[in-house]
Every structure is written in C-alpha cells, then in structure tokens.
Design a protein around this motif. Sequence first.
Motif, PDB file in Angstrom:
ATOM      1  N   ALA A 140       0.896  -1.138   0.054  1.00  0.00           N
ATOM      2  CA  ALA A 140      -0.076  -0.011  -0.049  1.00  0.00           C
ATOM      3  C   ALA A 140       0.883   1.313  -0.082  1.00  0.00           C
ATOM      4  O   ALA A 140       1.397   1.872   0.930  1.00  0.00           O
ATOM      5  CB  ALA A 140      -0.884  -0.131   1.224  1.00  0.00           C
ATOM      6  N   GLU A 141       1.333   1.671  -1.097  1.00  0.00           N
ATOM      7  CA  GLU A 141       2.023   2.758  -1.303  1.00  0.00           C
ATOM      8  C   GLU A 141       1.602   3.918  -2.214  1.00  0.00           C
ATOM      9  O   GLU A 141       2.040   4.721  -2.583  1.00  0.00           O
ATOM     10  CB  GLU A 141       3.626   2.439  -1.772  1.00  0.00           C
ATOM     11  CG  GLU A 141       4.148   1.488  -0.909  1.00  0.00           C
ATOM     12  CD  GLU A 141       5.558   1.035  -1.584  1.00  0.00           C
ATOM     13  OE1 GLU A 141       6.467   0.444  -0.736  1.00  0.00           O
ATOM     14  OE2 GLU A 141       5.540   1.109  -2.811  1.00  0.00           O
ATOM     15  N   PHE A 142       0.154   3.652  -2.702  1.00  0.00           N
ATOM     16  CA  PHE A 142      -0.470   4.450  -3.740  1.00  0.00           C
ATOM     17  C   PHE A 142      -1.471   5.421  -3.494  1.00  0.00           C
ATOM     18  O   PHE A 142      -2.412   4.834  -2.481  1.00  0.00           O
ATOM     19  CB  PHE A 142      -0.960   3.525  -4.860  1.00  0.00           C
ATOM     20  CG  PHE A 142       0.338   2.766  -5.440  1.00  0.00           C
ATOM     21  CD1 PHE A 142       1.118   3.386  -6.707  1.00  0.00           C
ATOM     22  CD2 PHE A 142       0.772   1.662  -5.093  1.00  0.00           C
ATOM     23  CE1 PHE A 142       2.250   2.668  -7.147  1.00  0.00           C
ATOM     24  CE2 PHE A 142       1.706   0.929  -5.711  1.00  0.00           C
ATOM     25  CZ  PHE A 142       2.568   1.448  -6.428  1.00  0.00           C
ATOM     26  N   ALA A 143      -1.604   6.433  -3.853  1.00  0.00           N
ATOM     27  CA  ALA A 143      -2.815   7.289  -3.325  1.00  0.00           C
ATOM     28  C   ALA A 143      -4.127   6.937  -3.928  1.00  0.00           C
ATOM     29  O   ALA A 143      -5.048   7.173  -3.260  1.00  0.00           O
ATOM     30  CB  ALA A 143      -2.420   8.805  -3.861  1.00  0.00           C
ATOM     31  N   ASP A 144      -4.178   6.223  -5.263  1.00  0.00           N
ATOM     32  CA  ASP A 144      -5.387   5.722  -5.815  1.00  0.00           C
ATOM     33  C   ASP A 144      -4.954   4.683  -6.538  1.00  0.00           C
ATOM     34  O   ASP A 144      -3.782   4.411  -6.837  1.00  0.00           O
ATOM     35  CB  ASP A 144      -5.896   7.090  -6.975  1.00  0.00           C
ATOM     36  CG  ASP A 144      -7.451   6.623  -6.959  1.00  0.00           C
ATOM     37  OD1 ASP A 144      -7.925   5.540  -6.321  1.00  0.00           O
ATOM     38  OD2 ASP A 144      -8.058   7.506  -7.718  1.00  0.00           O
ATOM     39  N   ALA A 145      -6.014   3.809  -6.961  1.00  0.00           N
ATOM     40  CA  ALA A 145      -5.812   2.448  -7.462  1.00  0.00           C
ATOM     41  C   ALA A 145      -7.056   2.206  -8.546  1.00  0.00           C
ATOM     42  O   ALA A 145      -8.017   2.708  -8.347  1.00  0.00           O
ATOM     43  CB  ALA A 145      -5.514   1.545  -6.591  1.00  0.00           C
ATOM     44  N   GLY A 146      -6.948   1.262  -9.428  1.00  0.00           N
ATOM     45  CA  GLY A 146      -7.724   0.732 -10.280  1.00  0.00           C
ATOM     46  C   GLY A 146      -7.660  -0.934 -10.625  1.00  0.00           C
ATOM     47  O   GLY A 146      -6.447  -1.537 -10.227  1.00  0.00           O
ATOM     48  N   ASN A 147      -8.290  -1.341 -11.544  1.00  0.00           N
ATOM     49  CA  ASN A 147      -8.343  -2.709 -11.829  1.00  0.00           C
ATOM     50  C   ASN A 147      -7.243  -3.094 -12.790  1.00  0.00           C
ATOM     51  O   ASN A 147      -6.946  -2.328 -13.714  1.00  0.00           O
ATOM     52  CB  ASN A 147      -9.705  -3.199 -12.506  1.00  0.00           C
ATOM     53  CG  ASN A 147     -10.794  -3.358 -11.387  1.00  0.00           C
ATOM     54  OD1 ASN A 147     -10.452  -3.407 -10.139  1.00  0.00           O
ATOM     55  ND2 ASN A 147     -12.015  -3.290 -11.751  1.00  0.00           N
ATOM     56  N   PHE A 148      -6.774  -4.101 -12.849  1.00  0.00           N
ATOM     57  CA  PHE A 148      -5.574  -4.817 -13.924  1.00  0.00           C
ATOM     58  C   PHE A 148      -6.484  -4.960 -15.056  1.00  0.00           C
ATOM     59  O   PHE A 148      -7.518  -5.796 -14.965  1.00  0.00           O
ATOM     60  CB  PHE A 148      -5.007  -5.746 -13.225  1.00  0.00           C
ATOM     61  CG  PHE A 148      -3.750  -5.341 -12.478  1.00  0.00           C
ATOM     62  CD1 PHE A 148      -2.406  -5.121 -13.205  1.00  0.00           C
ATOM     63  CD2 PHE A 148      -3.655  -5.285 -11.165  1.00  0.00           C
ATOM     64  CE1 PHE A 148      -1.347  -4.688 -12.560  1.00  0.00           C
ATOM     65  CE2 PHE A 148      -2.533  -4.613 -10.375  1.00  0.00           C
ATOM     66  CZ  PHE A 148      -1.257  -4.658 -11.139  1.00  0.00           C
ATOM     67  N   SER A 149      -5.817  -4.642 -16.237  1.00  0.00           N
ATOM     68  CA  SER A 149      -6.464  -5.029 -17.366  1.00  0.00           C
ATOM     69  C   SER A 149      -5.188  -5.137 -18.514  1.00  0.00           C
ATOM     70  O   SER A 149      -4.699  -4.116 -18.433  1.00  0.00           O
ATOM     71  CB  SER A 149      -7.521  -4.408 -17.948  1.00  0.00           C
ATOM     72  OG  SER A 149      -7.949  -4.659 -19.404  1.00  0.00           O
ATOM     73  N   ASP A 150      -5.016  -6.153 -19.390  1.00  0.00           N
ATOM     74  CA  ASP A 150      -3.975  -6.284 -20.107  1.00  0.00           C
ATOM     75  C   ASP A 150      -2.564  -5.856 -19.460  1.00  0.00           C
ATOM     76  O   ASP A 150      -1.771  -5.408 -19.860  1.00  0.00           O
ATOM     77  CB  ASP A 150      -3.886  -4.899 -21.113  1.00  0.00           C
ATOM     78  CG  ASP A 150      -5.141  -5.092 -22.038  1.00  0.00           C
ATOM     79  OD1 ASP A 150      -5.995  -6.473 -22.187  1.00  0.00           O
ATOM     80  OD2 ASP A 150      -5.547  -3.995 -22.692  1.00  0.00           O
TER      81      ASP A 150
END
Length: 503
Positions: free
Chosen positions: A314-324
């Motif tokens: 956990a080092e990121f201010a925001d995140a999303g889903n993996f794709s490709d």
Amino acid sequence: MRQTRLSKTVIGFLVIGNGAFAQADVQCTDQTCFVEAVRACDPASFRVQDPAGLGAEGEYSVVGSVGESCQISFAFSENPDPAFVDKPLTFVVDPDDASKETILGALERCLTKRDGADQCAGPLLEHVANVAPARGAMEAGEGPLPCGQPVEVAGDPLYPMPKDGKWGYVDRDGTWQIPPQWDRVKDFHEGRAMVGGQHAWGIIDREGDYIVPQEFESASVQTIGEERWATSPFASYSEGCTVANIFTDRSQPTFFIDRDGKSYWREERPEALRSRDIRAFGSFSEGLAWFREDASPGDLHGWIDPEGTVVIEAEFADAGNFSDGLAPASVDDGMAGFISPDGQLQLPGKWTLDHAEPFSDGLAYVAPRPFEGAFMTASDFAFQRVLFAGVDGAKPRVAPIDSAGAFHDGLAPVLAEAADGSRAFVYVNTEGEVAFVPDDLDGIKVCDPRTRPEFHNGLVRLVVADDGETCEGQYFTSGLPHYDDAHYIYIDTDGQIALRQER
C-alpha cells in the motif's frame, strides 16, 4: 429491509427535531436536556428526525424507575412503512451511565435483537422479530476465497427492461426471460445481477432466483425526487466474486461474496490482513484486487491475491483494476500512471497523468492535464481528439474530448466539444472516429449523456425523450423504471435501435 431502516433511523437521536412531543413533564428540545432527565429518571420526552432522509420521525420518553435502572420508551410517529408507527418499545439504562451514546446503543441493541441487559419489550420489538428474523444473515463460505478467475456463462445475454413501473430482463429479441418485479436493477455480469427497491438489494441468477435475498443496503444514499434511495451495496461480479459493502446496524467492513451467495472475509480476514486497517476492497481482475488502507495522513492503496497475500504494498494514493497487465495508480494528486503486477510504473515514463482509468478493449481513458481527455494504448497516446466525418461535402473536423467512458464492443461514449462550443454526446471507435451520434438518429433525444452509458453485450441502454425533442425538468440518471416524459431504448454497435421500452 425493515430492521436496517430502523437502525438508521435510531441514529437520528443525534439530530434535533421539531414538532409536537408526547405527554411529559418536560419537553426537551435538545439531547442534553433529555440525557439529564434520564440521569434523574424524571418524566421527559425528546422528538427526533431521521438524518438519512428516509421520512421517519420518532419520540423518546422517560417512563420511570425500574429497580436501579431508568426505563425509556421509543415509538415512531412517522415511518415509510406504516406498520412501524405507534408501536412503542421500552428499554432500560443505568442513570449513572446515561449519555446519548448509551441511550442510542441500548435502542440499537433492541432493534437488532442482540442479547443484553437492556430489558427490551413492547409491540415494536415483537413486530421487528416477526418481519425480520434473520436480518443481515448470510451463509459463510469455507476454504480459500473462490475469486481470481474469469467465469464463462452459457446462454444468450439478458438485458434490463422496464414495464408497468417495474424492471425485469429480456433477451436480444425483446422476449421476457425474467418478469418485471423490481424498482431498480443492474446488468448481468458472470451470470449474476443486482436487483432492489428503495432500500433493500439482493442478487439473482439467470433464472431470476435469489442467491442473496433482497435484504441488504449500503450506507450511501441518493436523492430521487424528494426521497432517499439506498445505492446497491454490491459491485458487479468479476472473476467469480462481488465486493459487498453493506449496512445492518452500522456500516460493515467490505467483504466478498461468491457466485453461490456465500460470504468470505466478513467475520474474519486472512491472518496477513488482520493487522491492517483496511477500509475497502476492489473487484478481482487478472487475479488481483486493490485494497484501501487507513494510513495517516491519508489512505493508501495496494493489491492482494485471492489468498489475502499483499502482492503490491500500500504505497499509492489511488488504484484501479488490472487489465492487459496494467492497472491505473497514482502517487499523489495529479500524479498518475499505469503499473505492472510487480508495482512498477510502466506507462508513461513518469507520473505525469492527472488521472487514469483501467484499460478496456486495449485502450484506457486518461487525463493528461486537468479538464483534458485522451485515450492511451499500452505504449503511447492513441488519440486526444475525436474525428467527426464531413457531412454534405463539409470538411471533417476534430474536437477535444471533454470526458469519456470505457471501450466495450469496440465503442466508447464521449462528450466532445461541438462546433458551437457545447458538448456533443457521441460514440467513437478505437481509431477515434465518431461512429454515430445518438441525437442524430431519427426521433431520438438522449436524456442521460452525463452518465456516459457504455456498451454491454453488444448493446447500450439510453434514456430518451418521448417526444424526441426535450428532456427538461427531470433527473434521468437514477435508473428508475418509469419517467413521465422519457423511456429506455437499446442501440447496437451500428447505431440502430435494437430494443425499445413499451410506452
């Protein structure tokens, strides 16, 4: 969804209300006055209103001493369900320990049927026990979390369609496969769909049978007209599971539900995660799910695998889903990019994007700078403007992207700058060319362009004006099954109307 509604209304003790009071020696106008009355166990009353806006009001009254305790009565004077009105409930508190928290806590325990020394009694308690004997119950799954692999489902796609004020599901030919019966519904993903009413939501399979009963709500609400409606507490299924964020007597930590409706990590999370203050999980994609962890001065995001192992710290201010093989992430406001499953920045070369969304159909929507949209491939920018074909001999023109949704079935919804300076709602192909403009179709005026509806299973659902000209005067983004001057249509990838709601 009655017990959940009751629990939310009880929280109204913290909010001052106005209006008539029950007969008592003292009619308190604030909670401090009522707490002092409880400490002395002197007759008093205090009226409250529901802060969640569910249309409920109630009154607390001090009844008198019961041994060394003080007995308090509560009753609804108004409630969306009339069956709850004028049914008193009594409970006791220790006068020496009286506070707004202890009074509220005792009433909450009564309404959620917890054991304790609160001496709960009365018609309201009996009614709650009869109508909601297992509120919030859900069978727990055993073994490892069954998430992380895509699920293929046999059968033709099903599409939400309203009729006579209720939602059901039809096939591509418009034939009813699941009869209309719900106030709000979501699309099917991996053979599961979310269905609900004003407050309660559940999950059904392709036969229309519940795998999770329609008994759950989230802590968040949206205003529709003059009423508050609970949003769905379930995310769309992805790789075998949905993420649940439900409200029973309080907001619960997020957990996972498999395709059989069994819960995982609701009561206890894997050992590797128990020491972390995780506030939320994302859906699984390419075997990983992001999580949000409280870390002063702000929340941080990382990724886990189905075993609960932290794969990306956990080092990121925001995140999303993996794709490709890539996932959007940011290290600070206005410093976004795409990382690989080892947590390393891959695209672009530095954290230079203002914002980024997950890849879909090989393209990802990004904002290189504030209020500036573009699409990227896995290696570079694809296009930052959309191309309108020339009409009647006019030259083609390009227009900046104001905002956009994701690509599905080869098309993405885009709000682009029109020639007159307004925003044009269009669908573009993967080359950035405008495939069709819904408002240019015969008799069509789109009422919900702000939501940027995306294609799903070859069709996109739009709300359009009945008269084909105007949508003014209503809020058309709430997903209701009926609007006074608008209806639903489905358009295919060729820009042709495939399905239309019966008016």
